[in-house]
Motif scaffolding. Structure first.
Motif, mmCIF file in Angstrom:
data_model
loop_
_atom_site.group_PDB
_atom_site.id
_atom_site.type_symbol
_atom_site.label_atom_id
_atom_site.label_comp_id
_atom_site.label_asym_id
_atom_site.label_seq_id
_atom_site.Cartn_x
_atom_site.Cartn_y
_atom_site.Cartn_z
ATOM 1 N N PRO A 1 -15.257 -2.200 26.848
ATOM 2 C CA PRO A 1 -15.681 -3.632 27.354
ATOM 3 C C PRO A 1 -16.861 -4.106 27.357
ATOM 4 N N GLN A 2 -17.659 -3.330 27.967
ATOM 5 C CA GLN A 2 -19.239 -3.627 28.229
ATOM 6 C C GLN A 2 -20.072 -2.736 27.208
ATOM 7 N N GLY A 3 -19.737 -1.719 26.599
ATOM 8 C CA GLY A 3 -20.570 -1.309 25.646
ATOM 9 C C GLY A 3 -21.157 -1.751 24.400
ATOM 10 N N GLN A 4 -22.137 -1.174 23.729
ATOM 11 C CA GLN A 4 -22.724 -1.578 22.484
ATOM 12 C C GLN A 4 -21.906 -2.186 21.356
ATOM 13 N N ALA A 5 -20.580 -1.585 21.371
ATOM 14 C CA ALA A 5 -19.508 -2.125 20.514
ATOM 15 C C ALA A 5 -18.390 -2.821 20.931
ATOM 16 N N ALA A 6 -18.825 -3.425 22.266
ATOM 17 C CA ALA A 6 -17.640 -4.355 22.834
ATOM 18 C C ALA A 6 -17.273 -5.460 21.958
ATOM 19 N N LYS A 7 -18.179 -5.908 21.112
ATOM 20 C CA LYS A 7 -17.453 -7.054 20.026
ATOM 21 C C LYS A 7 -16.869 -6.665 18.871
ATOM 22 N N SER A 8 -16.792 -5.083 18.633
ATOM 23 C CA SER A 8 -16.130 -4.815 17.375
ATOM 24 C C SER A 8 -14.642 -4.803 17.726
ATOM 25 N N LYS A 9 -14.142 -4.322 16.675
ATOM 26 C CA LYS A 9 -12.511 -4.311 16.850
ATOM 27 C C LYS A 9 -11.672 -3.121 17.664
ATOM 28 N N MET A 10 -12.625 -2.355 17.896
ATOM 29 C CA MET A 10 -12.252 -0.948 18.536
ATOM 30 C C MET A 10 -12.771 -1.028 19.708
ATOM 31 N N VAL A 11 -11.977 -1.473 20.938
ATOM 32 C CA VAL A 11 -12.503 -1.585 22.381
ATOM 33 C C VAL A 11 -11.448 -0.671 22.900
ATOM 34 N N LEU A 12 -11.895 0.138 23.598
ATOM 35 C CA LEU A 12 -11.017 1.152 24.080
ATOM 36 C C LEU A 12 -11.092 1.214 25.583
ATOM 37 N N ALA A 13 -9.915 1.449 26.337
ATOM 38 C CA ALA A 13 -9.540 1.560 27.693
ATOM 39 C C ALA A 13 -9.966 2.809 28.264
ATOM 40 N N LYS B 1 -2.227 1.335 25.459
ATOM 41 C CA LYS B 1 -3.079 0.359 24.951
ATOM 42 C C LYS B 1 -4.138 1.001 23.666
ATOM 43 N N ASN B 2 -4.696 1.950 24.037
ATOM 44 C CA ASN B 2 -5.660 2.811 23.003
ATOM 45 C C ASN B 2 -5.006 3.047 21.691
ATOM 46 N N LEU B 3 -3.718 3.411 21.696
ATOM 47 C CA LEU B 3 -2.890 3.950 20.590
ATOM 48 C C LEU B 3 -2.661 2.568 19.879
ATOM 49 N N ALA B 4 -2.277 1.432 20.557
ATOM 50 C CA ALA B 4 -2.144 0.173 19.863
ATOM 51 C C ALA B 4 -3.250 -0.273 19.043
ATOM 52 N N THR B 5 -4.495 -0.028 19.879
ATOM 53 C CA THR B 5 -5.705 -0.434 19.238
ATOM 54 C C THR B 5 -6.100 0.456 18.141
ATOM 55 N N PHE B 6 -5.751 1.612 18.020
ATOM 56 C CA PHE B 6 -5.918 2.584 16.709
ATOM 57 C C PHE B 6 -4.977 2.191 15.600
ATOM 58 N N LYS B 7 -3.757 1.877 16.140
ATOM 59 C CA LYS B 7 -2.779 1.602 14.895
ATOM 60 C C LYS B 7 -3.344 0.156 14.153
ATOM 61 N N SER B 8 -3.900 -0.557 14.926
ATOM 62 C CA SER B 8 -4.380 -2.078 14.289
ATOM 63 C C SER B 8 -5.719 -1.686 13.510
ATOM 64 N N LEU B 9 -6.393 -0.763 13.758
ATOM 65 C CA LEU B 9 -7.422 -0.608 12.739
ATOM 66 C C LEU B 9 -7.126 0.500 11.674
ATOM 67 N N ALA B 10 -5.960 1.223 11.905
ATOM 68 C CA ALA B 10 -5.674 2.380 10.940
ATOM 69 C C ALA B 10 -5.176 1.727 9.424
ATOM 70 N N TYR C 1 -10.664 2.504 7.758
ATOM 71 C CA TYR C 1 -11.932 2.182 8.346
ATOM 72 C C TYR C 1 -12.209 3.093 9.448
ATOM 73 N N VAL C 2 -10.968 3.831 10.007
ATOM 74 C CA VAL C 2 -11.021 4.874 11.197
ATOM 75 C C VAL C 2 -11.576 6.070 10.565
ATOM 76 N N LEU C 3 -11.583 6.139 9.182
ATOM 77 C CA LEU C 3 -12.214 7.634 8.856
ATOM 78 C C LEU C 3 -13.606 7.395 8.154
ATOM 79 N N LEU C 4 -13.655 5.959 7.599
ATOM 80 C CA LEU C 4 -15.034 5.580 6.850
ATOM 81 C C LEU C 4 -16.191 5.401 7.997
ATOM 82 N N LYS C 5 -15.598 4.752 9.287
ATOM 83 C CA LYS C 5 -17.182 4.560 10.209
ATOM 84 C C LYS C 5 -17.411 5.735 10.901
ATOM 85 N N PRO C 6 -16.700 6.819 11.429
ATOM 86 C CA PRO C 6 -17.219 7.609 12.363
ATOM 87 C C PRO C 6 -18.082 8.705 11.351
ATOM 88 N N THR C 7 -17.712 8.867 10.131
ATOM 89 C CA THR C 7 -18.210 9.842 9.173
ATOM 90 C C THR C 7 -19.372 8.871 8.420
#
Length: 779
Positions: free
Chosen positions: A68-80, A90-99, A108-114
């Motif tokens: 929530p306070q990191g550099q990617a806080a405004k992205s669609k993947m904010v982890l608890a 909570k994190n699984l729900a976030t992952f599913k929404s992005l998958a 995007y879950v595969l495209l971004k980190p690679t």
């Protein structure tokens, strides 16, 4: 009564220092009926995410920015983080929404980190590597969920669970402060665990349960700090109140009879005590009221009412109806207009016990709300060394990342308390600090028109948060088992694999209870029943080889606190442990309940200076237990022997004349059989052990009886004045000369003062032996 030496202390000494029992997490077994487990165990989607995605990837390579306070806080993947209750869901729900977000058919879950597409964090994982394959499988699982189920039981593979009868006994003592009835025991003997539900339903309606419930929540709130003297009354500072109304009562002799007092001075003392206690225990009584009436537990935060008894009602100046306006135990709902009440949060004692200052600005109050009602230690969200020399911002709580990691969550909630000052007084027109985040919760700010009732507005959102249900499970689990919920282990822990699986099993079990809790419209009794029936309450011991340090503390065996031991003594022997039987003018003098006697010495708290219960016995506590065993044997055995045989709780199979040997030293078989049968009965009643007559434990206890009896008989044969001479009279405190409860003197022919056969004292020795057993002092 002669001492029986070390044998009398054998069991108690074995237990000193013993607390819970541990079980390591075993490898997860394949679930029956699952498919797709060719290369290993069948993992549920939740378990696969936790073990294969969260642990090796998200928690190590992503959360540093995606928080929530990191550099990617405004992205669609904010982890608890793992310090937040329910973080995996909570994190699984976030992952599913992005998958499901794709570009050219690829997630995007595969495209971004690679870094196949632009990613501010750069190239985090390699295409076609093991981490990539884990992400790909998790993406596939979001589209085609697995049929596998999380295997919770794997963590208990070597753990012995209490059976239906033992679980019933533990639950009866824990919740009802009593032993099971014959009908309840018969029900579980016939139907097993299936019979437990209706019995628990009954236990959860008994007053002893609400006493226990208030103890559990006071261990959190610590508001019992104010229940003595006028400590709570002194907190009522508003001009609208009349806190010491009892000082102005009329000098009417009729009040003496109405309140059961000795005189008018005693009337004032009683009214003062009843008023102060009602105000001091207001948050706890509100919780009991909600649960007793099967109301939604959300009302702990959302209730726009409080509860008062006839005396606190006068202090607050509220007009409400009572069935009996002289009963201090009767509590009814009341409004305190114009204060916008928010359950326990607006209680004066809660606000004062968790205070604010000009610099703290309600942050302490916000922190305990997160802890008590959201299951989240907000301070652990940023457990890191803080270099103050690097904090150069004008307002670091708003602008410095090292500070905002906590303050972004805690400051808006702190702002919700802005209408309540350091004395707990409500101020409708109070303003908030411009340099702090506006009052609110999460991403929501309190609407301007709701500002005077900000705490009400925020409390409803806290109660609607998914973490609220989990927090209730955590609180009751700790209260009922004495154990804290497990925390996720650090990734570099050498026992990480086993510990994480143990954590995951508990996480899943508690989530299931929380789900049932929500489905029951937040009836807290659902949580209590879920915990009682769970392995975390029923685990007794670890059978089999040690599984190293990767262990999890289970419920079950734990050292009983003073209040619980007090109730157990009374339930088992039929009498409380107190210096005299009768109540001293309505004020109990039970040794284990009074702070000025043994309550604090035996590990209790005073909610002020002593706020943590001792869970490991020390030398002083061992001595207290030893004294209790001796004194309760002295009290209970003669009183029980004095009763008609059919009314006895302890000695239903023997009489005072039942001696194991005759005058020539030959064994009296019928008497010995009766003595051993009664010993078998006492093992069941006192320790909950169902033993066969031939069990070695029965023989050991019989030897305590026999050795004491033989020593006593020899001593009584000696001449007056001879060394070692033992009197035929019972010790004075052990004699039965009065009715225990009324203190009325008994007729001479009904008194029990002598023990010419030395059997009464032999039975006292047996009771001392059993009452000092760790299975009595622990549960």
């Amino acid at each position: 009564m002669p001492r029986t030496g070390s044998i009398l202390r054998r069991r108690a000494a074995t237990a000193l220092g013993l607390l819970g029992l541990s079980a390591a997490a075993a490898a997860t077994a394949a679930s029956a009926g699952c498919t797709g487990a060719v290369d290993g165990p069948c993992l549920s989607d939740e378990q696969f995410f936790a073990e294969k995605v969260w642990v090796p990837i998200l928690s190590t390579k992503c959360i540093g920015c995606h928080n929530p306070q990191g550099q990617a806080a405004k992205s669609k993947m904010v982890l608890a983080g793992s310090s937040e209750a329910g973080f995996l869901d909570k994190n699984l729900a976030t992952f599913k929404s992005l998958a499901n977000l794709e570009l050219g058919g690829e997630s995007y879950v595969l495209l971004k980190p690679t870094k196949s597409i632009d990613h501010g964090g750069g190239n985090v994982i390699e295409v076609d590597g093991p981490e990539y394959e884990a992400l790909r499988e998790m993406v596939d699982r979001t589209k085609s969920p697995s049929s596998c189920e999380t295997d919770v039981n794997a963590s208990f593979a070597d753990v012995v669970m209490s059976g239906p009868e033992e679980t019933l006994r533990m639950a009866s003592l824990e919740l009802g402060g009593r032993l099971p009835t014959e009908a309840e025991e018969q029900a579980v003997q016939e139907s097993g665990m299936a019979a437990l539900d209706p019995i628990l339903d009954q236990l959860l309606t008994e007053e002893a349960f609400y006493v226990r419930l208030k103890e559990i929540y006071n261990d959190l709130f610590l508001t019992d700090r104010y229940i003595n003297g006028e400590a709570a009354v002194e907190l009522l500072k508003s001009d609208a109140y009349d806190p010491k109304w009892y000082n102005s009562i009329p000098q009417d002799p009729a009040l003496v009879e109405k309140y059961g007092a000795r005189d008018l001075e005693d009337v004032v003392n009683r009214l003062k005590s009843w008023t102060n206690r009602a105000i001091g225990r207001e948050p706890l009584e509100l919780i009991a009221h909600i649960v007793r009436n099967d109301r939604s537990f959300k009302e702990v935060l959302t209730a726009d009412y409080t509860v008062v008894n006839p005396f606190s009602a006068k202090a607050y100046g509220v007009n409400v109806e009572f069935k009996n306006d002289a009963d201090p135990a009767e509590f009814v709902e009341a409004k305190r207009d114009p204060i916008p009440l928010a359950g326990v949060l607006t209680s004066v004692v809660f606000l004062t016990r968790h205070p604010t200052t000009n610099t703290n600005r309600n942050r302490h109050r916000a922190r305990v709300v997160y802890e008590f009602f959201l299951g989240t230690d907000i301070l652990k969200t940023a457990e890191q060394p803080l270099d103050q020399t690097k904090i150069t911002d004008f307002n670091p709580t708003m602008n410095n990342a090292a500070c905002t990691v906590c303050h972004a969550a805690i400051d808006p909630l702190a702002g919700a308390f802005h209408n309540f000052d350091d004395l707990g007084r409500y101020k409708a027109d109070d303003a908030w600090y411009d340099e702090m985040r506006p009052p609110g919760f999460g991403a929501e700010a309190v609407p301007f028109e709701e500002f005077p009732s900000a705490l009400q507005w925020v409390a409803k959102r806290v109660a609607d948060d998914p973490r609220f249900a989990l927090a209730a499970v955590y609180n009751m689990y700790t209260g009922l088992t004495g154990q804290k919920p497990l925390v996720a282990p650090a990734n570099d822990d050498p026992e990480f694999g086993a510990k994480f699986r143990a954590y995951l099993a508990q996480y899943h079990a508690f989530n299931a209870i929380a789900h049932d809790f929500a489905e029951s419209d937040y009836n807290l009794k659902t949580v209590v029943k879920g915990i009682i029936k769970s392995p975390y309450f029923r685990a007794r011991n670890v059978a089999g080889a040690s599984r190293g340090e990767a262990t999890t503390q289970l419920g079950g065996t734990r050292f009983l606190g003073p209040e619980q031991l007090h109730r157990k003594i009374w339930a088992v022997t039929g009498y409380p442990w107190r210096p005299r039987a009768f109540e001293d003018d309505g004020s109990r003098v039970d040794w284990l309940l009074r702070r000025d006697t043994y309550n604090l010495l035996y590990g209790g708290i005073d909610s002020e200076q002593v706020t943590q219960r001792m869970t490991e016995p020390n030398g002083v506590m061992a001595n207290v237990a030893d004294r209790m065993a001796n004194e309760m044997a002295c009290i209970s055995v003669p009183l029980d022997m004095h009763l008609p045989q059919e009314e006895r709780l302890l000695l239903p199979f023997v009489e005072q004349t039942f001696e194991p040997r005759d005058a020539n030293g030959f064994e009296v078989v019928p008497a010995v059989e009766a003595i051993k049968k009664n010993i078998q009965y006492l093992h069941k009643r006192v320790l909950g052990e169902a033993l066969e007559l031939g069990d070695p434990e029965i023989e050991r206890t019989y030897q305590v009886f026999l050795g004491t009896w033989e020593e006593g008989k020899e001593g009584m044969k000696k001449a007056e004045g001879e060394e070692g001479r033992i009197s035929t009279w019972l010790p004075g405190p052990c004699q039965v000369q009065r009715d225990y409860w009324t203190r009325d003197e008994l007729p001479d022919d009904q008194k029990l003062q002598r023990d010419e056969n030395y059997t009464v004292r032999a039975w006292m020795s047996v009771m001392t032996y059993l009452l000092s057993d760790f299975r009595f002092l622990y549960q």
